[in-house]
Design a protein around this motif. Sequence first.
Motif, PDB file in Angstrom:
ATOM      1  N   ALA A  50       0.808  -1.231   0.000  1.00  0.00           N
ATOM      2  CA  ALA A  50       0.000   0.000   0.000  1.00  0.00           C
ATOM      3  C   ALA A  50       0.830   1.265   0.000  1.00  0.00           C
ATOM      4  N   LEU A  51       2.148   1.123   0.205  1.00  0.00           N
ATOM      5  CA  LEU A  51       2.972   2.316   0.262  1.00  0.00           C
ATOM      6  C   LEU A  51       2.907   3.072  -1.057  1.00  0.00           C
ATOM      7  N   SER A  52       2.679   4.389  -0.976  1.00  0.00           N
ATOM      8  CA  SER A  52       2.604   5.232  -2.165  1.00  0.00           C
ATOM      9  C   SER A  52       3.754   6.221  -2.130  1.00  0.00           C
ATOM     10  N   ASN A  53       4.725   6.015  -3.027  1.00  0.00           N
ATOM     11  CA  ASN A  53       5.905   6.879  -3.066  1.00  0.00           C
ATOM     12  C   ASN A  53       6.612   6.922  -1.717  1.00  0.00           C
ATOM     13  N   GLY A  54       6.620   5.789  -1.022  1.00  0.00           N
ATOM     14  CA  GLY A  54       7.300   5.737   0.271  1.00  0.00           C
ATOM     15  C   GLY A  54       6.508   6.338   1.405  1.00  0.00           C
ATOM     16  N   ARG A  55       5.223   6.700   1.188  1.00  0.00           N
ATOM     17  CA  ARG A  55       4.375   7.282   2.224  1.00  0.00           C
ATOM     18  C   ARG A  55       3.283   6.293   2.604  1.00  0.00           C
ATOM     19  N   LEU A  56       2.959   6.288   3.875  1.00  0.00           N
ATOM     20  CA  LEU A  56       1.973   5.341   4.381  1.00  0.00           C
ATOM     21  C   LEU A  56       0.603   6.026   4.481  1.00  0.00           C
ATOM     22  N   LEU A  57       0.088   6.486   3.346  1.00  0.00           N
ATOM     23  CA  LEU A  57      -1.181   7.202   3.338  1.00  0.00           C
ATOM     24  C   LEU A  57      -2.312   6.283   3.763  1.00  0.00           C
ATOM     25  N   TYR A  58      -3.222   6.821   4.569  1.00  0.00           N
ATOM     26  CA  TYR A  58      -4.357   6.034   5.050  1.00  0.00           C
ATOM     27  C   TYR A  58      -5.294   5.666   3.901  1.00  0.00           C
ATOM     28  N   THR A  59      -5.547   6.634   3.003  1.00  0.00           N
ATOM     29  CA  THR A  59      -6.470   6.368   1.905  1.00  0.00           C
ATOM     30  C   THR A  59      -5.896   5.324   0.949  1.00  0.00           C
ATOM     31  N   THR A  60      -4.584   5.270   0.836  1.00  0.00           N
ATOM     32  CA  THR A  60      -3.961   4.245  -0.019  1.00  0.00           C
ATOM     33  C   THR A  60      -4.102   2.867   0.615  1.00  0.00           C
ATOM     34  N   GLU A 103      -7.630  13.445   2.956  1.00  0.00           N
ATOM     35  CA  GLU A 103      -6.819  12.434   3.648  1.00  0.00           C
ATOM     36  C   GLU A 103      -6.874  12.600   5.154  1.00  0.00           C
ATOM     37  N   GLU A 104      -6.798  13.843   5.646  1.00  0.00           N
ATOM     38  CA  GLU A 104      -6.771  14.073   7.088  1.00  0.00           C
ATOM     39  C   GLU A 104      -8.092  13.698   7.752  1.00  0.00           C
ATOM     40  N   LEU A 105      -9.202  14.009   7.111  1.00  0.00           N
ATOM     41  CA  LEU A 105     -10.484  13.621   7.684  1.00  0.00           C
ATOM     42  C   LEU A 105     -10.603  12.106   7.741  1.00  0.00           C
ATOM     43  N   TRP A 106     -10.215  11.442   6.656  1.00  0.00           N
ATOM     44  CA  TRP A 106     -10.284   9.988   6.641  1.00  0.00           C
ATOM     45  C   TRP A 106      -9.347   9.386   7.684  1.00  0.00           C
ATOM     46  N   ALA A 107      -8.180   9.965   7.840  1.00  0.00           N
ATOM     47  CA  ALA A 107      -7.235   9.449   8.834  1.00  0.00           C
ATOM     48  C   ALA A 107      -7.818   9.537  10.239  1.00  0.00           C
ATOM     49  N   ALA A 108      -8.445  10.682  10.552  1.00  0.00           N
ATOM     50  CA  ALA A 108      -9.036  10.853  11.886  1.00  0.00           C
ATOM     51  C   ALA A 108     -10.161   9.845  12.115  1.00  0.00           C
ATOM     52  N   MET A 109     -11.018   9.653  11.094  1.00  0.00           N
ATOM     53  CA  MET A 109     -12.126   8.724  11.242  1.00  0.00           C
ATOM     54  C   MET A 109     -11.642   7.285  11.323  1.00  0.00           C
ATOM     55  N   ILE A 110     -10.620   6.940  10.550  1.00  0.00           N
ATOM     56  CA  ILE A 110     -10.089   5.572  10.572  1.00  0.00           C
ATOM     57  C   ILE A 110      -9.505   5.246  11.940  1.00  0.00           C
ATOM     58  N   GLU A 111      -8.741   6.181  12.518  1.00  0.00           N
ATOM     59  CA  GLU A 111      -8.168   5.926  13.843  1.00  0.00           C
ATOM     60  C   GLU A 111      -9.266   5.723  14.884  1.00  0.00           C
ATOM     61  N   LEU A 112     -10.322   6.527  14.803  1.00  0.00           N
ATOM     62  CA  LEU A 112     -11.446   6.368  15.722  1.00  0.00           C
ATOM     63  C   LEU A 112     -12.107   5.005  15.540  1.00  0.00           C
ATOM     64  N   LEU A 113     -12.333   4.617  14.297  1.00  0.00           N
ATOM     65  CA  LEU A 113     -13.007   3.357  14.001  1.00  0.00           C
ATOM     66  C   LEU A 113     -12.158   2.156  14.407  1.00  0.00           C
ATOM     67  N   LEU A 114     -10.862   2.180  14.118  1.00  0.00           N
ATOM     68  CA  LEU A 114      -9.993   1.059  14.468  1.00  0.00           C
ATOM     69  C   LEU A 114      -9.941   0.868  15.987  1.00  0.00           C
ATOM     70  N   GLU A 115      -9.924   1.981  16.729  1.00  0.00           N
ATOM     71  CA  GLU A 115      -9.947   1.855  18.192  1.00  0.00           C
ATOM     72  C   GLU A 115     -11.250   1.211  18.650  1.00  0.00           C
ATOM     73  N   TYR A 116     -12.348   1.573  18.021  1.00  0.00           N
ATOM     74  CA  TYR A 116     -13.635   0.978  18.393  1.00  0.00           C
ATOM     75  C   TYR A 116     -13.616  -0.532  18.155  1.00  0.00           C
ATOM     76  N   LEU A 117     -13.052  -0.957  17.019  1.00  0.00           N
ATOM     77  CA  LEU A 117     -13.071  -2.372  16.655  1.00  0.00           C
ATOM     78  C   LEU A 117     -12.205  -3.223  17.584  1.00  0.00           C
ATOM     79  N   ARG A 118     -11.357  -2.578  18.362  1.00  0.00           N
ATOM     80  CA  ARG A 118     -10.583  -3.306  19.377  1.00  0.00           C
ATOM     81  C   ARG A 118     -11.438  -3.678  20.574  1.00  0.00           C
ATOM     82  N   PHE A 119     -12.511  -2.940  20.802  1.00  0.00           N
ATOM     83  CA  PHE A 119     -13.248  -3.066  22.055  1.00  0.00           C
ATOM     84  C   PHE A 119     -14.673  -3.599  21.865  1.00  0.00           C
TER      85      PHE A 119
END
Length: 588
Positions: free
Chosen positions: A480-490, A552-568
């Motif tokens: 998923a790395l895009s140009n050496g960056r770990l973009l969330y949307t990628t 990208e930033e909005l998706w990153a914030a929402m993804i982090e929130l969602l991934l934390e939820y899926l842990r619990f």
Amino acid sequence: MSRADTILELVKASYSTQPSYKNPSFYGVPENYDQVKTLRDLLEINYKYSSTKKQLRENLIIRIKNNENPFVGIIGFDDTVIPAIKRGLLAGHDILFVGHIGQGKTRLAELISEKLLSPIPIVEGTLTNDIPTELPYTHLVDLINGKEIEKKTPEFHVSKDCEELIRNNGLDTRIKWVDGKQRYRYVLATPDISVKDLVGQIDVVKIIKKGIELYDIDSYSPGYLLQSRYGILCLDELPVLDPRKQVTLLSVLQEGRFTTGAYPVFFKPDVKIIATANPMDYTHSGKIIEPLADRLKSHIETHYPNTIQDETLILIQEMDMLNRDYKSTFLPVFILETITRIFQKIRNHPEVNSDRGVSVRSTIHSLEALIGEVECKRAIHNNILVIPRFSDLQCIFQSSKFELDEIEDTSENRIEFLNNIIREVMQETSLHFFNGFFKSPDLVAIRNDFKDKSFTITQNQYQIQNFKLQEKEPDSNTKALSNGRLLYTTQLKQFPQLTNVVKRAVEELRNKQNDLIKLAKGFGIERNLEYIEFKSEFNESNLGNDNDDKEEELWAAMIELLLEYLRFTSPPILDKKDDTFEGTIGNV
């Protein structure tokens, strides 16, 4: 009739005739008071000054009858502190607010002065708010006629500067209306405050310049009491004043007057005193002398916000955005609630020293630091939106002001304690946000999405990642790395079910942002709402698609929130190892 007789009749008539004006907004002033600009105008409307206590009482009555809230912006006190203040003001009491730091005590004093004191007319250019019609009418007549006045009582009515202005300008003396906000005087009680600071002192410079005698009233320089004349003097942290200085206030509270030094004059400042005290000083150390505490007739206890909602609204209202461009900053509601939850949990934790308190300012300053962290780590360098998220939270230690009680209060222990609190709150916030959001098939689909795949989070996904290809098949993150960056949307392209859920979550966020704005407006909050308004570009149908980097930033914030939820969830959908989320084995 001579000019002197005309002036005498005008002044006598004004002093002996009741004013006919009424003002629906403020007691005791004409509705068009700003058009009264000279002493002649003031006399012609038969102006009568009403005492500070009378103004506060009558203006509060006006607000109550009109169902107006004079305490707009004060949140969480509606059922506790505000009713006590109203009772005290209607009773004409001087007030002592007792509460920990950061509970809005001085803000309450400011609002009382700003919203409940009527404008008053003073002679323009005077420091002691001199109202000319407070002079005995014979004195005013003499001054208008350009004469010296003969004082038969040692009472201070107006300053020498005021007398000179009236003597020189007569009925054309300029009048300035000053509102309650301008008559509010804040004084932080510190050990270096002297009695002279409170009551005034001999001004050596005046003596030298004017060639006056040492104890002539013309040499007097007013102190805090007279500077706040006809207004409110707020003494913050009153117990810090030593007893000798506190005694100075007794005569003002008891008799409404004071004297100073060897001046053969007594002063009637007609000032309302509102003081504040910390509970430790007030209840344990006994630093307010008993006679003074007794004369501050209403003792009102303040408190920290009782609910997440109240403190979140305060946070929105008070945060300092430093004139940031609102178009480049977006504050998700779950981040605001996360910061609030952190400090409510710290404040109520048994291991934290409750005597010291945990100020709401820590909540506010931590959000401001969090925004600065996003700017520093991602936004400025990459020219992107400022949107805080969970991976930024570790920065708030610098603005988290609390003291540990049960364990040793060291920097290391505070950091460990705060990190534990942050982890707990991330869980609580994610569970709260997604409560009722998912159905069982959604969770099954997401678990299948994560089969043999993982999702990596990082605070700055834009930087070049240091990774090493293994001899075996690279995992999904490496692909998923895009140009050496770990973009969330990628990375998200590898997770179609997760992508659909995040899109729905963004819509849920939009609804929650709108609900919060509506709630804030209902409390009279207008400041900073533009920073929580859902951006127009977030509503585009191609959100999250290729070449849509601005989201990208909005998706990153929402993804982090969602991934934390899926842990619990029960059972958990994901495991977290360092910064990587992986699927778990088991049935949902």
